[in-house]
Design an enzyme around this catalytic site. Structure first.
Site, PDB file in Angstrom:
ATOM      1  N   GLU A 157       0.805  -1.224   0.000  1.00 27.16           N
ATOM      2  CA  GLU A 157       0.000   0.000   0.000  1.00 27.16           C
ATOM      3  C   GLU A 157       0.840   1.277   0.000  1.00 27.16           C
ATOM      4  O   GLU A 157       0.666   2.171   0.831  1.00 27.16           O
ATOM      5  CB  GLU A 157      -0.963  -0.005   1.199  1.00 27.16           C
ATOM      6  CG  GLU A 157      -1.914  -1.194   1.161  1.00 27.16           C
ATOM      7  CD  GLU A 157      -2.934  -1.211   2.288  1.00 27.16           C
ATOM      8  OE1 GLU A 157      -2.832  -0.387   3.202  1.00 27.16           O
ATOM      9  OE2 GLU A 157      -3.837  -2.057   2.238  1.00 27.16           O
ATOM     10  N   GLU A 288      -6.079 -10.452  -2.007  1.00 26.62           N
ATOM     11  CA  GLU A 288      -6.927 -10.276  -0.813  1.00 26.62           C
ATOM     12  C   GLU A 288      -8.395 -10.187  -1.233  1.00 26.62           C
ATOM     13  O   GLU A 288      -9.146  -9.332  -0.761  1.00 26.62           O
ATOM     14  CB  GLU A 288      -6.508  -9.013  -0.044  1.00 26.62           C
ATOM     15  CG  GLU A 288      -5.040  -9.011   0.341  1.00 26.62           C
ATOM     16  CD  GLU A 288      -4.617  -7.819   1.188  1.00 26.62           C
ATOM     17  OE1 GLU A 288      -5.483  -7.080   1.680  1.00 26.62           O
ATOM     18  OE2 GLU A 288      -3.394  -7.633   1.350  1.00 26.62           O
TER      19      GLU A 288
HETATM   20  C1  XIL Z   1      -6.669  -6.393   7.676  1.00 24.13           C
HETATM   21  C2  XIL Z   1      -7.079  -7.583   8.516  1.00 24.13           C
HETATM   22  O1  XIL Z   1      -7.940  -8.391   7.757  1.00 24.13           O
HETATM   23  C3  XIL Z   1      -7.774  -7.126   9.778  1.00 24.13           C
HETATM   24  O2  XIL Z   1      -8.016  -8.230  10.641  1.00 24.13           O
HETATM   25  C4  XIL Z   1      -6.911  -6.096  10.516  1.00 24.13           C
HETATM   26  O3  XIL Z   1      -7.627  -5.593  11.615  1.00 24.13           O
HETATM   27  C5  XIL Z   1      -6.539  -4.961   9.581  1.00 24.13           C
HETATM   28  O4  XIL Z   1      -5.896  -5.481   8.428  1.00 24.13           O
HETATM   29  N1  XIL Z   1      -4.990  -4.604   3.224  1.00 24.13           N
HETATM   30  C6  XIL Z   1      -4.022  -5.437   3.717  1.00 24.13           C
HETATM   31  C7  XIL Z   1      -4.362  -6.346   4.822  1.00 24.13           C
HETATM   32  O5  XIL Z   1      -2.906  -5.499   3.173  1.00 24.13           O
HETATM   33  O6  XIL Z   1      -3.265  -6.588   5.657  1.00 24.13           O
HETATM   34  C8  XIL Z   1      -5.529  -5.832   5.632  1.00 24.13           C
HETATM   35  O7  XIL Z   1      -5.885  -6.832   6.593  1.00 24.13           O
HETATM   36  C9  XIL Z   1      -6.674  -5.500   4.731  1.00 24.13           C
HETATM   37  C10 XIL Z   1      -6.301  -4.433   3.744  1.00 24.13           C
END
Ligand code: XIL
Length: 514
Positions: A157, A288
């Site tokens: 990110e 994701e």
């Molecule tokens: C999220 C998790 O799913 C949650 O449990 C946590 O509270 C916050 O992070 N982008 C990413 C992930 O790269 O690491 C994130 O995961 C979601 C968005």
């Protein structure tokens, strides 16, 4: 979630009529070039047949049998993030959750994606750290699991929200410097945390002889356009980064959290965007995936199962799209449970398959369709400078020179009257290039600054350096401390590094305190 979004969410869903679904299904079946085979009954097996992995984000308290049955790859949802495992000096702590996940994956023959090393969020004790400390953490984390991690998200990110195409203005990106003011961080004199983190990660992987591939991961980078046909500047910025740093970056992750945000919808140019990254020679992963079940303002059509089908098909149609990971098993256990964006309902190991599950399984079972050329490939932006160096060919034989074992003391050039010494503490070389790490030790007393002079063989030159300022690119090159690593206590050391083309023999570094 803003109220506008909530309002849009309440809009009635437009389900595609059954006849239209049938039509889409048969059209895809006709296109498919895969030979007819018995349909597989798990996502894992169906994906493997098609030549990609299908994975899931997981936590140690949810390692139910379904994880190894349905999924061939595992990403720790939270257990490998810096706020969990990093100390403020870049060491490791609390790795038991991550270890449990890696062990579980290994005993179930699943690939692991390490997630994540350099990220503005969930940074924990690393928040505000220097590049040197980030580099220490990168080394410790990669070395802990070595080749047991197939893919590492090195940088996560890095790009700003709202389709600006800019880097974030938060740490660690605040370390960036645009030395020549040309608007990017790609030039040799620039500082770029993305570049420096990848260089470090590549160096660690090469020194350890690991098979681990190094990825950059982001969201809202999925299509060539966003809502309304507006160019996806965030995707373009990511493309520029991968183009410029292709020699260190092996894979690109599209997070693919699809929802009603105008920049987060599914567009029909998803496949074309995957294809242009694949054409750079990197693997592309959907890392994701979750799809809001009332996603209504996309270009493709509503219906969660159908939207899943589209995303899976876009990946299948690009040969170098080698994996899809869903961000959790069931809706109720998802980070965005209100969107009901996953493939199962239920919880605590008792899960029920949704229509979206069956659509994904069906699509995977149809296999790839890569015999026809991909549609409408966008021309490469002519304003994008070409990569400054040829990409490292992944099939290139391993470094021609064995990496120097950092535990083996290298010859030093102590100078008792000046108070510091410089040694090459690691050297990774391959045909045509090298990465060198130089260790600067305060020999007898504390020093408050240093400079190191070394000589490159004729025909060799430095392309970039980190943790040091440098003058000169070839012949005799001088490196001096930056603001955060000039002070070294007696008997202690700091390290800087550089990359170059050519060879790196007989450097003979000599240290002078400032
Ligand atoms: C999220 C998790 O799913 C949650 O449990 C946590 O509270 C916050 O992070 N982008 C990413 C992930 O790269 O690491 C994130 O995961 C979601 C968005």
């Amino acid at each position: 979630m803003n109220s506008d979004l909530t309002r849009r969410r309440r809009l009635a869903r437009t389900a595609l009529p059954a006849a239209a679904l049938l039509l889409i299904g048969s059209a895809v079946a006709v296109q498919s070039s895969a030979p007819a085979a018995a349909a597989e009954t798990t996502l894992r097996a169906a994906a493997a047949n098609a030549g990609l992995f299908f994975g899931v984000a997981a936590s140690p308290n949810r390692l139910y049998p379904i994880v190894g049955q349905e999924f061939g790859q595992l990403t720790p949802e939270n257990d490998m993030k810096p706020d969990r495992i990093a100390t403020s000096s870049g060491g490791l702590q609390n790795t038991s959750g991550a270890d449990t996940l890696v062990n579980h994956a290994q005993s179930n023959n699943m690939l692991v994606r390490g997630h994540t090393l350099v990220w503005h969020s969930q940074a924990g004790a690393l928040q505000g750290a220097s590049q040197a400390t980030l580099n220490t953490f990168i080394g410790n984390a990669i070395n802990r699991w070595g080749s047991r991690i197939a893919y590492w998200d090195v940088v996560n990110e890095a790009l700003e929200d709202n389709n600006t195409g800019r880097r974030r203005n938060q740490w660690p990106h605040t370390m960036n410097r645009d030395a020549n003011g040309d608007g990017d961080f790609f030039d040799p004199g620039d500082t770029d945390v993305i570049r420096d983190s990848f260089i470090r990660a590549k160096q660690v992987v090469q020194a350890g002889g690991y098979t681990t591939k190094l990825c950059i991961n982001d969201y809202d980078v999925d299509g060539l356009t966003v809502q309304g046909g507006v160019r996806n500047r965030k995707a373009d910025a990511l493309y520029d980064i991968v183009s410029n740093y292709r020699q260190y970056i092996d894979c690109v992750g599209f997070q693919a959290h699809f929802n009603d945000n105008p920049n987060s919808i599914i567009t029909d140019d998803l496949q074309a965007n995957i294809q242009r990254f694949a054409d750079l020679g990197v693997e592309v992963h959907i890392t994701e995936l979750d799809i809001d079940d009332d996603l209504s303002n996309n270009d493709i059509g509503a219906g969660q199962a159908e939207n899943y089908r589209k995303v899976v098909r876009a990946c299948l149609n690009v040969e170098r799209c080698t994996g899809i990971t869903v961000w959790g098993i069931s809706d109720s256990e998802s980070w965005r449970s209100s969107e009901r964006g996953l493939l199962f309902t239920g919880g605590n190991g008792n899960y029920q398959k949704k229509a979206a599950y069956h659509a994904v399984l069906d699509e995977l079972n149809k296999g790839r369709n890569t015999t026809t050329p991909p549609p409408s490939e966008p021309p490469v932006d002519p304003t994008t400078p070409p990569p400054s160096e040829p990409p490292v060919d992944p099939t290139t034989p391993p470094p021609s020179e064995p990496p120097v074992d950092p535990t083996t003391p290298a010859p030093t050039t102590p100078n008792p009257t000046t108070g510091c010494s410089a040694t090459v503490s690691a050297l990774d070389a391959w045909t045509g290039g090298f990465v060198v790490t130089v260790r600067v030790t305060a020999t007898t007393a504390p020093i408050s600054g240093w400079s190191v002079q070394l000589t490159l063989p004729s025909g060799s030159s430095v392309t970039n350096a980190w943790n040091a300022d440098r003058s000169g690119n070839s012949g005799t090159v001088q490196f001096s401390n930056v603001s955060y690593n000039g002070s070294v206590n007696a008997g202690q050391y700091t390290e800087f590094g550089f990359q170059g083309v050519g060879t790196a023999t007989g450097l003979n570094p000599v240290c002078t305190p400032a």
